[in-house]
Design a protein around this motif. Structure first.
Motif, PDB file in Angstrom:
ATOM      1  N   GLN A  49     -16.557  12.044  25.216  1.00  0.00           N
ATOM      2  CA  GLN A  49     -15.587  11.377  24.353  1.00  0.00           C
ATOM      3  C   GLN A  49     -14.656  10.461  25.129  1.00  0.00           C
ATOM      4  O   GLN A  49     -14.057   9.560  24.561  1.00  0.00           O
ATOM      5  CB  GLN A  49     -14.765  12.422  23.584  1.00  0.00           C
ATOM      6  N   ASP A  50     -14.567  10.678  26.435  1.00  0.00           N
ATOM      7  CA  ASP A  50     -13.675   9.873  27.264  1.00  0.00           C
ATOM      8  C   ASP A  50     -14.281   9.759  28.659  1.00  0.00           C
ATOM      9  O   ASP A  50     -14.660  10.773  29.253  1.00  0.00           O
ATOM     10  CB  ASP A  50     -12.290  10.519  27.332  1.00  0.00           C
ATOM     11  N   SER A  51     -14.379   8.551  29.183  1.00  0.00           N
ATOM     12  CA  SER A  51     -15.049   8.347  30.467  1.00  0.00           C
ATOM     13  C   SER A  51     -14.301   9.013  31.627  1.00  0.00           C
ATOM     14  O   SER A  51     -14.918   9.509  32.571  1.00  0.00           O
ATOM     15  CB  SER A  51     -15.207   6.849  30.753  1.00  0.00           C
ATOM     16  N   TYR A  52     -12.968   9.057  31.559  1.00  0.00           N
ATOM     17  CA  TYR A  52     -12.197   9.699  32.626  1.00  0.00           C
ATOM     18  C   TYR A  52     -12.457  11.204  32.641  1.00  0.00           C
ATOM     19  O   TYR A  52     -12.651  11.811  33.706  1.00  0.00           O
ATOM     20  CB  TYR A  52     -10.710   9.415  32.440  1.00  0.00           C
ATOM     21  N   ASP A  53     -12.454  11.814  31.454  1.00  0.00           N
ATOM     22  CA  ASP A  53     -12.749  13.240  31.370  1.00  0.00           C
ATOM     23  C   ASP A  53     -14.173  13.529  31.822  1.00  0.00           C
ATOM     24  O   ASP A  53     -14.447  14.563  32.440  1.00  0.00           O
ATOM     25  CB  ASP A  53     -12.549  13.738  29.935  1.00  0.00           C
ATOM     26  N   LEU A  54     -15.088  12.613  31.498  1.00  0.00           N
ATOM     27  CA  LEU A  54     -16.485  12.800  31.894  1.00  0.00           C
ATOM     28  C   LEU A  54     -16.620  12.829  33.407  1.00  0.00           C
ATOM     29  O   LEU A  54     -17.270  13.728  33.967  1.00  0.00           O
ATOM     30  CB  LEU A  54     -17.349  11.680  31.313  1.00  0.00           C
ATOM     31  N   VAL A  55     -16.016  11.867  34.076  1.00  0.00           N
ATOM     32  CA  VAL A  55     -16.087  11.817  35.537  1.00  0.00           C
ATOM     33  C   VAL A  55     -15.517  13.100  36.136  1.00  0.00           C
ATOM     34  O   VAL A  55     -16.107  13.686  37.058  1.00  0.00           O
ATOM     35  CB  VAL A  55     -15.325  10.582  36.078  1.00  0.00           C
ATOM     36  N   LYS A  56     -14.387  13.543  35.611  1.00  0.00           N
ATOM     37  CA  LYS A  56     -13.766  14.775  36.099  1.00  0.00           C
ATOM     38  C   LYS A  56     -14.691  15.969  35.925  1.00  0.00           C
ATOM     39  O   LYS A  56     -14.878  16.770  36.847  1.00  0.00           O
ATOM     40  CB  LYS A  56     -12.455  15.016  35.348  1.00  0.00           C
ATOM     41  N   THR A  57     -15.315  16.087  34.749  1.00  0.00           N
ATOM     42  CA  THR A  57     -16.212  17.217  34.464  1.00  0.00           C
ATOM     43  C   THR A  57     -17.446  17.173  35.345  1.00  0.00           C
ATOM     44  O   THR A  57     -17.891  18.210  35.871  1.00  0.00           O
ATOM     45  CB  THR A  57     -16.631  17.205  32.984  1.00  0.00           C
ATOM     46  N   LEU A  58     -18.011  15.988  35.524  1.00  0.00           N
ATOM     47  CA  LEU A  58     -19.193  15.849  36.366  1.00  0.00           C
ATOM     48  C   LEU A  58     -18.901  16.253  37.805  1.00  0.00           C
ATOM     49  O   LEU A  58     -19.698  16.950  38.451  1.00  0.00           O
ATOM     50  CB  LEU A  58     -19.708  14.405  36.322  1.00  0.00           C
ATOM     51  N   LYS A  59     -17.737  15.838  38.303  1.00  0.00           N
ATOM     52  CA  LYS A  59     -17.382  16.164  39.692  1.00  0.00           C
ATOM     53  C   LYS A  59     -17.053  17.643  39.856  1.00  0.00           C
ATOM     54  O   LYS A  59     -17.457  18.277  40.844  1.00  0.00           O
ATOM     55  CB  LYS A  59     -16.194  15.307  40.137  1.00  0.00           C
ATOM     56  N   GLU A  60     -16.322  18.207  38.889  1.00  0.00           N
ATOM     57  CA  GLU A  60     -15.951  19.623  38.969  1.00  0.00           C
ATOM     58  C   GLU A  60     -17.172  20.522  38.954  1.00  0.00           C
ATOM     59  O   GLU A  60     -17.160  21.603  39.557  1.00  0.00           O
ATOM     60  CB  GLU A  60     -15.037  19.986  37.797  1.00  0.00           C
ATOM     61  N   ASN A  61     -18.222  20.094  38.273  1.00  0.00           N
ATOM     62  CA  ASN A  61     -19.433  20.919  38.167  1.00  0.00           C
ATOM     63  C   ASN A  61     -20.523  20.494  39.148  1.00  0.00           C
ATOM     64  O   ASN A  61     -21.649  21.012  39.078  1.00  0.00           O
ATOM     65  CB  ASN A  61     -19.967  20.855  36.742  1.00  0.00           C
TER      66      ASN A  61
END
Length: 322
Positions: free
Chosen positions: A61-73
């Motif tokens: 839903q949000d590109s910033y949140d996506l990047v954060k989630t991808l990196k955290e996982n």
């Protein structure tokens, strides 16, 4: 394309220790379809013992949140089942490449070109691939200009860059034309095609080494006047015919035309080309590089006809990643 035990094991061994994200949802008119597709894909991948603890499902839903989630996982691979704007037009592909994350589907350039129906048709026409004529809506100020451009009622109006037949309408007369134009906010994003009455088909293709595998041609018998969004995603509105009931001669013609169309666009992944057969001629309409994976979607129906179960189909698509 054949999924055998050896190939299944090879793919599972390659990805059993890899972090995989299934991307679905998005923020456009195809969100609901993408959500349904993503849930099916995630369920299928996690049905394999080797992958069940390695996959996560992300509603983008949000590109910033996506990047954060991808990196955290620590995500290494993405199964991209996003549709439409930002999902299959090169946008998400560019983001993932900047993060050095491999993803399913076509690359940035092919995704962008294929999402744009007008660019796609221009490439096909320049390569002598049969496709319907078209005119940009911005060049048609009123209905008489449409006729002057060689289009006569009935005509089809389509968004230049959209999927799932969202925004596609059949226009039968001047009154319908005028009423439709009034509702469009930006005519620059639409084009017109002649309405070709014939047998609608869709063809799945995927590159395998030096050859192109073609799925059984799927015939589409819609209960609506055209194969629109409602017909595609409402159970009972469309009957799928696999394989399509056409002659062997026409089948060969469709396959040859679609292979050429797939090649000149630079495709390499699993794509689907929509076409209409009328008077023994094949008219290609558009190409879809992110085919739906819902319970009523076309590619799973083609695969099932080949004896390929849904879980193996999703695994095969994942296995296309190198």
């Amino acid at each position: 394309m054949m999924i055998n035990e050896k190939l299944r094991k090879d793919i599972l061994n390659r990805f059993k220790n890899k972090k995989i994200a299934v991307l679905h949802g998005g923020q456009n008119e195809e969100r609901e379809v993408s959500l349904r597709s993503g849930k099916n894909v995630y369920k299928a991948l996690t049905s394999f013992e080797e992958l069940k603890d390695n996959c996560i499902l992300i509603d983008v839903q949000d590109s910033y949140d996506l990047v954060k989630t991808l990196k955290e996982n620590n995500i290494e691979y993405c199964y991209n089942i996003l549709h439409g704007t930002s999902g299959e037009d090169g946008t998400i592909q560019g983001l993932l490449e900047s993060l050095n994350i491999k993803y399913t589907g076509e690359n940035i350039l092919v995704s962008a070109v294929c999402m744009n129906k007008v660019y796609t048709k221009r490439i096909w026409k320049s390569s002598n691939v049969s496709t319907a004529d078209f005119v940009l809506l911005k060049d048609v100020k009123e209905v008489n200009n449409a006729s002057a451009s060689g289009l006569n009622f009935p005509i089809i109006i389509k968004p230049i860059s959209s999927g799932s037949s969202v925004g596609v309408s059949l226009i039968k007369n001047k009154e319908e034309f005028d009423n439709t134009i009034k509702k469009i906010e930006d005519i620059n994003n639409y084009f017109l095609e002649p309405y070709i009455k014939g047998k609608e088909i869709t063809v799945g293709l995927v590159k395998e080494e030096d050859d192109i595998y073609v799925f059984p041609i799927l015939g589409i018998n819609s209960k609506n006047e055209i194969y629109d969004y409602d017909a595609k995603y409402t159970s009972g509105k469309t009957e799928l015919e696999v394989p399509a009931k056409i002659s062997k001669e026409l089948e060969n013609k469709v396959i040859e035309t679609c292979k050429r169309a797939y090649t000149v666009l630079g495709c390499g992944g699993l794509s689907r080309i929509d076409a209409i057969i009328a008077n023994d001629e094949v008219y290609l309409m558009e190409v879809n590089t992110q085919s739906g994976m819902t319970d009523t979607s076309d590619v799973p129906a083609m695969a099932k006809n080949c004896g390929i179960e849904f879980a193996d189909l999703t695994l095969y698509i994942l296995g296309l990643l190198k």
